[in-house]
Design a protein around this motif. Structure first.
Motif, PDB file in Angstrom:
ATOM      1  N   SER A 138       0.788  -1.231   0.000  1.00  0.00           N
ATOM      2  CA  SER A 138       0.000   0.000   0.000  1.00  0.00           C
ATOM      3  C   SER A 138       0.819   1.280   0.000  1.00  0.00           C
ATOM      4  N   ASP A 139       2.041   1.271   0.567  1.00  0.00           N
ATOM      5  CA  ASP A 139       2.776   2.529   0.701  1.00  0.00           C
ATOM      6  C   ASP A 139       4.284   2.287   0.722  1.00  0.00           C
ATOM      7  N   GLY A 140       4.838   2.037  -0.451  1.00  0.00           N
ATOM      8  CA  GLY A 140       6.276   1.839  -0.565  1.00  0.00           C
ATOM      9  C   GLY A 140       7.082   3.038  -0.099  1.00  0.00           C
ATOM     10  N   PRO A 141       6.698   4.282  -0.461  1.00  0.00           N
ATOM     11  CA  PRO A 141       7.466   5.432  -0.006  1.00  0.00           C
ATOM     12  C   PRO A 141       7.575   5.533   1.514  1.00  0.00           C
ATOM     13  N   ALA A 142       6.495   5.246   2.233  1.00  0.00           N
ATOM     14  CA  ALA A 142       6.535   5.312   3.696  1.00  0.00           C
ATOM     15  C   ALA A 142       7.480   4.269   4.260  1.00  0.00           C
ATOM     16  N   VAL A 143       7.500   3.084   3.663  1.00  0.00           N
ATOM     17  CA  VAL A 143       8.427   2.035   4.102  1.00  0.00           C
ATOM     18  C   VAL A 143       9.864   2.483   3.868  1.00  0.00           C
ATOM     19  N   GLY A 171       5.956  -0.978 -10.942  1.00  0.00           N
ATOM     20  CA  GLY A 171       5.164   0.112 -11.502  1.00  0.00           C
ATOM     21  C   GLY A 171       4.370   0.840 -10.435  1.00  0.00           C
ATOM     22  N   ARG A 172       3.811   0.093  -9.506  1.00  0.00           N
ATOM     23  CA  ARG A 172       3.050   0.704  -8.419  1.00  0.00           C
ATOM     24  C   ARG A 172       3.960   1.539  -7.525  1.00  0.00           C
ATOM     25  N   THR A 173       5.153   1.023  -7.220  1.00  0.00           N
ATOM     26  CA  THR A 173       6.096   1.768  -6.391  1.00  0.00           C
ATOM     27  C   THR A 173       6.521   3.062  -7.062  1.00  0.00           C
ATOM     28  N   LEU A 174       6.827   3.013  -8.353  1.00  0.00           N
ATOM     29  CA  LEU A 174       7.248   4.214  -9.063  1.00  0.00           C
ATOM     30  C   LEU A 174       6.133   5.252  -9.093  1.00  0.00           C
ATOM     31  N   ASP A 175       4.888   4.819  -9.265  1.00  0.00           N
ATOM     32  CA  ASP A 175       3.751   5.747  -9.231  1.00  0.00           C
ATOM     33  C   ASP A 175       3.611   6.375  -7.842  1.00  0.00           C
ATOM     34  N   GLN A 176       3.763   5.549  -6.797  1.00  0.00           N
ATOM     35  CA  GLN A 176       3.669   6.052  -5.425  1.00  0.00           C
ATOM     36  C   GLN A 176       4.772   7.067  -5.146  1.00  0.00           C
ATOM     37  N   MET A 177       5.967   6.784  -5.589  1.00  0.00           N
ATOM     38  CA  MET A 177       7.081   7.701  -5.350  1.00  0.00           C
ATOM     39  C   MET A 177       6.902   9.005  -6.124  1.00  0.00           C
ATOM     40  N   ALA A 178       6.407   8.929  -7.351  1.00  0.00           N
ATOM     41  CA  ALA A 178       6.200  10.131  -8.156  1.00  0.00           C
ATOM     42  C   ALA A 178       5.156  11.053  -7.524  1.00  0.00           C
ATOM     43  N   ALA A 179       4.178  10.449  -6.827  1.00  0.00           N
ATOM     44  CA  ALA A 179       3.110  11.232  -6.204  1.00  0.00           C
ATOM     45  C   ALA A 179       3.459  11.729  -4.809  1.00  0.00           C
ATOM     46  N   ALA A 180       4.593  11.295  -4.262  1.00  0.00           N
ATOM     47  CA  ALA A 180       4.974  11.669  -2.905  1.00  0.00           C
ATOM     48  C   ALA A 180       5.398  13.134  -2.850  1.00  0.00           C
ATOM     49  N   PRO A 181       5.082  13.829  -1.754  1.00  0.00           N
ATOM     50  CA  PRO A 181       5.467  15.241  -1.643  1.00  0.00           C
ATOM     51  C   PRO A 181       6.977  15.450  -1.618  1.00  0.00           C
ATOM     52  N   ASP A 182       7.713  14.440  -1.201  1.00  0.00           N
ATOM     53  CA  ASP A 182       9.176  14.518  -1.151  1.00  0.00           C
ATOM     54  C   ASP A 182       9.805  13.674  -2.248  1.00  0.00           C
ATOM     55  N   ALA A 183       9.171  13.624  -3.415  1.00  0.00           N
ATOM     56  CA  ALA A 183       9.579  12.710  -4.486  1.00  0.00           C
ATOM     57  C   ALA A 183      11.057  12.833  -4.834  1.00  0.00           C
TER      58      ALA A 183
END
Length: 259
Positions: free
Chosen positions: A54-59, A100-112
């Motif tokens: 659900s949240d690769g960037p947070a991990v 692909g899901r991780t890259l989308d999550q990272m691109a949408a992160a405020p600290d991308a």
């Protein structure tokens, strides 16, 4: 920081918590980290931090914070290695539900942008294997030659071949099972020397939701800690007191550098 039982004790840790593949399961990983900190345990995560969950960037943020605070480290997994290659602009095959899901999550992160830079640095430095007393941690598969050679300090930036390839991909067959995942061999378990416990992730070999434990021909054992986190299963971990880690420790190279 050089991670050894002595250095962990000197830093005030009471033991280590070895955590299996996270694959973006932020709730499971947050629980593992909180429990480890409450118990005074150093975190060693076995690789594959992202993809599917659900949240690769947070991990990633949580793990990088642990590394920077010298309260934990993660090993290089095949998914981490592939993520760094993608962030570096290499042309690779991208699975929509995984990387692909991780890259989308990272691109949408405020600290991308900052997160991308942190990922490039930390994955590039992640050890491919780690010996801590009588515990040997590696993402996919052990080889006894790893006891003779420290993990390359830049394994995450290299093409994965030789012992690094074995460490992050395992002993591959080139064949896929009915579920679409590669079939890998576990004959390496018989190469584990007596007194050594090898902790790996990579493949979910559990039959009942709990980590699978195998004992090899030489008397060593392997604990498979991937139990499907991020893919519908739960996150698994094992705790070891420092007193346990010291017992019957086999001789080998110095533990890998984490910075």
């Amino acid at each position: 920081m050089i991670v050894t039982p002595d250095s962990l004790r000197a830093a005030g840790f009471k033991g280590v918590r070895i955590v299996g593949d996270v694959h973006g399961d932020v709730r499971g990983f947050a629980a593992a980290v909180a429990g480890a900190e409450a118990a005074g345990l150093y975190i060693v995560q076995l690789g594959d931090l992202t993809d599917h969950g659900s949240d690769g960037p947070a991990v990633l943020r949580m793990m990088f914070d642990l590394v920077e605070a010298e309260r934990g480290l993660f090993l290089l997994g095949n998914h981490d290695h592939k993520l760094r290659r993608a962030l570096a602009g290499e042309k690779i095959r991208i699975e929509a539900a995984g990387l692909g899901r991780t890259l989308d999550q990272m691109a949408a992160a405020p600290d991308a942008a900052a997160l991308r830079e942190r990922a490039m640095v930390h994955i590039g430095r992640a050890p491919a294997w780690l010996l801590i007393g009588r515990l040997f941690c590696v993402h996919a598969a052990f080889h006894d030659a790893m006891l003779l050679h420290p993990a390359p300090p830049d394994a995450g930036t290299r093409k994965a071949e030789g012992l690094v390839g074995r460490a992050i991909f395992g002993q591959v067959t080139g064949v896929r099972g009915a579920d679409g995942f590669p079939i890998r061999l576990t004959g390496w378990v018989d190469r584990i020397p007596p007194g050594l416990t090898v902790l790996v992730g990579h493949d979910n070999r559990s039959r009942d939701g709990r980590p699978l434990i195998l004992t090899g021909a030489r008397g060593g054992r392997a604990i498979f800690l991937d139990t499907g986190a991020g893919k519908g299963g739960a996150l698994a971990w094992r705790d070891f007191r420092l007193e346990e880690v010291f017992v019957d420790a086999p001789q080998g190279h110095a533990a890998a550098m984490t910075d």
